[in-house]
Design an enzyme around this catalytic site. Structure first.
Site, short mmCIF file in Angstrom:
data_model
loop_
_atom_site.label_atom_id
_atom_site.label_comp_id
_atom_site.label_asym_id
_atom_site.label_seq_id
_atom_site.Cartn_x
_atom_site.Cartn_y
_atom_site.Cartn_z
CB ALA A 122 -0.99 -0.03 1.02
CG ASN A 190 2.84 -5.68 7.34
OD1 ASN A 190 4.04 -5.78 8.21
ND2 ASN A 190 1.99 -6.09 7.37
CG HIS A 220 0.67 5.05 3.93
ND1 HIS A 220 0.50 4.66 5.34
CD2 HIS A 220 -0.28 4.09 3.17
CE1 HIS A 220 -0.29 3.66 5.55
NE2 HIS A 220 -0.90 3.16 4.19
#
Length: 268
Positions: A122, A190, A220
């Site tokens: 991601a 992760n 993010h």
């Protein structure tokens, strides 16, 4: 890529998505050979478009597969990929945070000729980050903002008596290293471990985690300062059926499998 037998460790939202895509033939010549679950008998009658894979336990993957895709909880990473690596085979690993606690798996791969492949998942920009790491990186900062439901139940929140269920504005809940976050947020971060492994490591990378009740997507942002370039990257991920992970994660697994020995490979 013809003749590669793929196994999947774990059959949650990501594992099911990858399995459905492979069963639909999105990677010609690849066979979905086996899927490891806790109770193989429970899935025996599932419908498939192609040849049904064998449902087995984790120890049944290595004899049946050339590559395993790890989509399991990080706590079982050794059982999920250890046998594959000892046999000199490849493991596509999504629980990159768990690798920080199991560096011996990297040494096993080194000794046997096996390989651990970490897909982008991601996050974005791992190519640029790993290229910058060939020179000198001065700082890497990652800022993660997630909807509240995607963070509920994290061990860090429980251990520190942090209640975010009723917050009404963005709240900083963690600032530290990806190594610390891998323990405190094992189902969430992760991506931070992957950023750290591509760049300056899990102890020098700075990570902030924000719980944001105004968001519907996982956001993010990575900021990098190096001797080759200064750059920043941001991605907004649509959550999958599991609010802790984004839809693009399963797609990144397919992209990584396509790169294994395809005729054209784009990116580092």
């Amino acid at each position: 890529m013809s003749g590669i037998r793929i196994g999947i460790a774990g059959f949650g939202a990501i594992g099911q998505s990858v399995a459905q895509s492979l069963d639909a033939g999105v990677l010609p010549g690849v066979t979905l050979a086996a899927i490891a679950v806790r109770d193989p008998a429970r899935h025996a009658d599932m419908p498939w478009q192609g040849t049904p894979p064998v449902f087995t336990t984790l120890d049944g993957l290595e004899p049946r597969c050339d590559v395993v895709v790890e989509c399991a909880p990080g706590a079982v990473i050794e059982q999920a990929i250890g046998p594959m690596l000892r046999a000199g085979k490849k493991a596509v690993v999504l629980s990159s945070g768990a690798l920080l606690s199991h560096p011996e798996l990297i040494e096993i791969a080194r000794a046997s000729g096996g390989q651990i492949v970490i897909p982008s998942g991601a996050i974005l920009g791992l190519d640029a980050l790993s290229a910058a790491a060939e020179g000198q990186i001065r700082a890497v900062t990652m800022i993660t903002r997630k909807p509240v439901r995607g963070l509920l139940g994290a061990p860090y929140l429980t251990a520190n008596n942090i209640d975010i269920s009723d917050i009404t504005e963005p709240t900083l809940i963690f600032r530290g290293s990806p190594r610390e976050a891998a323990i405190g947020f094992p189902a969430n971060l992760n991506v931070a471990a992957s950023v750290s492994l591509a760049g300056i490591g899990p102890d020098r990378t700075t990570l902030e985690i924000w719980a944001d009740p105004t968001l519907e997507r996982n956001v993010h942002r990575v900021e990098v300062d190096s001797d080759a370039a200064a750059f920043s990257m941001e991605i907004q991920n649509i959550p999958s059926e599991n609010p802790k992970t984004g839809r693009i994660t399963a797609q990144s697994v397919l992209a990584a499998l396509r790169k294994l020995n395809g005729p054209l490979r784009v990116g580092t």
